[in-house]
Design a protein around this motif. Structure first.
Motif: not given
Lengths: 450, 337
Positions: B45, B117, B119-124, B126
């Motif tokens: 993602f 996981v 998705v977490g990287l996506m946050f970071v 972004n």
């Protein structure tokens, strides 16, 4: 999915830790009180209300992820459907718009329904393979054109009715509390469709399908002005609680404020927020009770069995796909309820505020941080993460100010950092998610061993 | 007869050319998703954000080059900056793997965990992008805007319809073709490429044959990072760079990868074009086109548009749904489990 991490560690974790749970919730309450003392009680209650709604949304996601290991990447869409329910239930109907195009829209929807039924019938009747697909395609295309021919003029007529104030069909003028049920039902319907298509295939497909459906739902709400007023937004949804102004005008309230020695404006805002908090807490308690009962029941045992070893559960005669669909619909309904409550609290419906980072992925952080598989954990996660999401902005600004204090106030690096401090909370949330998953996959309140 | 030619030119100008460029960008994005899926077996993602990151690095280097007065003649300066963007993004992917994904890979976590996981990287990522470059819209193309302008085309052919080809559109196609050719050469001809395909087909068998998993994974991330940077930059050059758009690009990219069969590189390219062409063709108003083909002085009443452009993603979604219902392994039979 035999090594679902939460259960793996739950087994190692062993017994139920009631004191830990109480201590964590007490700490959370203290944090909210801290805002009350340091900033203002009105703000503290505003945070509490959103914490309650977040907790309900998190509960919904936890039903899907914690009970069944289903990844729903479309929380935003289901919450937005709840918001739409708020508009459809509570706003007064716009009679001129109904007169202008109501019949057309209803006929168009009927035509769409007839098309679907006809397509299904044709699909059943025709046995020859080649002809069947062709016939179904013809029916669908013809139905589309017929529905559009009815729909387009009706929509134009509706949107032309006093567009600056209405320009949409309005709602049913019922008390807004009903929308919480309707929102749940709408979200459940959408979830049924998404689940029917993508469950039973790879786990990733559900994630991608829900991501898609949520984007489409939000696009639909943005652009179908006849239904939701779209980006023109709907303001002034009726409230289930009294208005501040009415309170301030009431004699008993003025006397009460005088005896307490606080200003009427402050007291009225606090009373209104308390009323909301009581309503939301009631919903949370009911949902919590239902979820806990479900987890303790044989149904919960079956769900855990399916989650921990699908193959074994299937061999025992459990219909895994059907149970997944059931739990997915239930969880989405809870998210829909929370979405309707959010619209109730905001008193308005603004489709542009539905952003996946805020509505889908933040809720995920809440579930993971709280403890997947544990309802109490999910609720606590909703509280903690929302609290820090809101309070991160003042904290981040303060931190940036502190870090950059050696630089001159007009230094470009400093001003850039100060301006961008707000974006840091995304980084922080992502890091929290990653760190929790890596080092404490059971979350704050781990799943209980039953 | 001239009407027919005009109609064809109209469709080429508004549909075929933009859809081809968009298809190239989507195909490059979908290739990244499909490679990660084939080798690491999860849906990434964070891929949209990796693309945005690559575009951001390229933009920063472009600004640096421009401030030095370096240009690339008629071509956008971003093309000079692109190798730097590819390298930095590949480095980011390697770091992501080292710090985040490797742990779950080694502990044999189920694919859905890796998805969470990511998705977490996506946050970071972004958040980092917004922190560094801000959420604003950036146009960073320079050089000659058009390879062929409407006026030149009209003067050349004497038709009433014009045809314009933007430099960035041509670039998208040329760069994509070169990269895809290089990628397939790598996968088919080199030893590392072959071991990657073997690993993707059957991990256990590949391990038994002495394929080093860490090397395969590292090479995959290098390629995925480089491809994502190119895809993001080309998309940003063609339209504009805005951090938000890459999150919504995720859906067409996944649709493209699934249409072609997840894990199948050739399928991802075909899927990219299928999604791009359907999106453009279904949201185009055919009014003028039909007017050319119909009788003299006749025009259709409405816009003759199947779907409003607001519902662009709905097209990729419908394609996705149809594929999932009819052939969940994709047209080119990727992996289904």
């Amino acid at each position: 999915m035999s090594d679902f991490p939460a259960t793996l560690s739950a087994r190692a974790g062993g017994m139920l830790r009631a004191p830990r749970k109480s201590a964590l919730f007490a700490a959370m309450a203290a944090l909210i009180c801290l805002v009350g003392v340091a900033q203002s009680w009105s703000l503290a209650l505003a945070i509490l209300n959103l914490c309650l709604i977040s907790a309900i949304m998190t509960l919904g996601v936890n039903i899907q992820w914690g009970y069944a290991g289903l990844f729903n990447a479309g929380v935003m869409g289901f919450a937005a459907l709840g918001g739409l329910a708020g508009v459809l239930v509570s706003m007064p109907p716009v009679r001129p718009a109904w007169q202008a195009g109501g019949a057309g829209v209803v006929l168009a929807l009927a035509a769409a329904l007839v098309t679907i039924v006809a397509a299904v019938l044709v699909h059943r009747r025709i046995r020859q393979r080649g002809y069947r697909k062709l016939a179904v395609a013809l029916v669908v295309v013809a139905g589309c054109f017929a529905a559009r021919a009815l729909f387009d003029p009706a929509v134009r007529a509706i949107e032309a009715v006093d567009p600056s104030v209405t320009g949409y069909l309005g709602g049913f003028g019922l008390p807004i509390v009903f929308s919480w049920f309707v929102g749940g039902a709408l979200a459940a319907g959408a979830a049924w469709g998404a689940g029917k298509i993508s469950l039973g295939l790879r786990a990733d497909y559900l994630a991608i399908a829900t991501l898609g459906i949520s984007e489409i739902i939000v696009a639909f709400l943005k652009y179908e002005e006849w239904l939701s007023r779209g980006v023109k937004n709907v303001f002034g949804l009726p409230r289930p609680v009294p208005y501040e102004v009415d309170l301030q005008n009431a004699v008993w309230f003025q006397e009460w404020a005088a005896t307490l020695g606080v200003s009427q404006v402050d007291l009225s805002s606090i009373v209104v927020k308390l009323c909301y908090a009581a309503l939301f807490a009631l919903v949370l308690v009911v949902l919590m009770w239902l979820s806990e009962a479900a987890l303790r029941a044989p149904w919960g045992r079956m769900m855990r069995a399916i989650r921990d070893n699908e193959t074994a559960a299937e061999a025992m005669g459990k219909d895994v796909t059907a149970r997944h669909l059931q739990v997915f619909v239930l969880g989405s309904a809870v998210i829909g309820i929370a979405g309707a409550m959010l619209a109730t609290l905001d008193g308005q419906f603004t489709p542009t505020t539905y952003h996946p980072l805020r509505f889908t992925f933040l809720i995920w952080v809440m579930v993971i941080v709280g403890g997947s598989g544990n309802n109490w954990g999910a609720v606590l996660g909703g509280f903690v993460v929302w609290y820090f999401w809101v309070e991160a902005e003042p904290m981040g600004l303060w931190l940036m100010d502190f870090i950059t204090s050696p630089l001159a106030p007009d230094n470009p690096v400093r001003s850039h950092l100060m301006e961008s401090a707000a974006h840091m909370r995304l980084v922080v949330m992502g890091l929290v998610l990653l760190l929790v998953l890596r080092f404490a996959p059971r979350g704050l309140i781990p799943e209980e061993r039953r | 007869m001239e009407d027919v030619v005009n109609a064809v030119v109209l469709v080429t100008n508004f549909l075929v050319v933009p859809a081809t460029a968009y298809g190239c960008q989507l195909a490059l994005g979908a290739l990244g998703v499909t490679l990660v899926y084939g080798v690491l077996r999860f849906s990434n993602f964070a891929h949209g954000e990796i693309m945005a990151f690559g575009a951001m690095v390229t933009i920063l280097v472009t600004w640096l080059l421009q401030s030095w007065g370096v240009g690339f003649g008629p071509l956008p300066t971003a093309l000079l900056a692109l190798p730097a963007g590819m390298a930095v993004t590949a480095g980011l992917c390697l770091l992501m793997d080292r710090w985040v994904f490797r742990f779950y890979r080694r502990s044999k976590a189920p694919p859905v965990m890796l998805l969470v996981v990511s998705v977490g990287l996506m946050f970071v990522i972004n958040g980092l992008i917004r922190f560094v470059i801000g959420p604003a819209d950036r146009v960073f193309t320079d050089g000659t805007r058009f390879l062929l302008t409407v006026r030149e085309f009209k003067a050349l052919t004497g038709l009433s319809e014009g045809l314009a080809i933007k430099t960035t559109q041509t670039l998208s196609v040329v760069v994509a073709v070169v990269l895809v050719a290089a990628l397939f050469w790598f996968l088919e001809r080199t030893r590392t490429g072959k071991s990657m395909r073997a690993f993707s087909d059957n991990e256990d068998l590949a391990l038994l044959s002495g394929v080093s998993p860490e090397k395969v994974v590292a090479v995959t991330w290098l390629i995925v990072g480089a491809l994502a940077a190119v895809a993001g930059t080309l998309y940003g050059l063609d339209k504009s760079f805005k951090p938000f758009t890459f999150l919504s690009l995720l859906l067409p990219i996944f649709a493209a990868a699934i249409v072609g069969g997840l894990g199948n590189p050739l399928g991802a390219i075909v899927g990219g074009f299928v999604v791009a062409f359907s999106e453009v063709f279904l949201t185009y108003p055919y009014r003028k086109f039909l007017a050319y083909l119909g009788p003299e002085d006749w025009r259709p009443d409405g816009l003759v548009q199947f779907l409003s452009t607001d519902y662009k993603f709905a097209v990729s979604f419908v394609i996705l749904v149809v594929v999932l219902l009819v052939k969940p392994t994709g047209v080119f039979s990727g992996k289904s489990s």
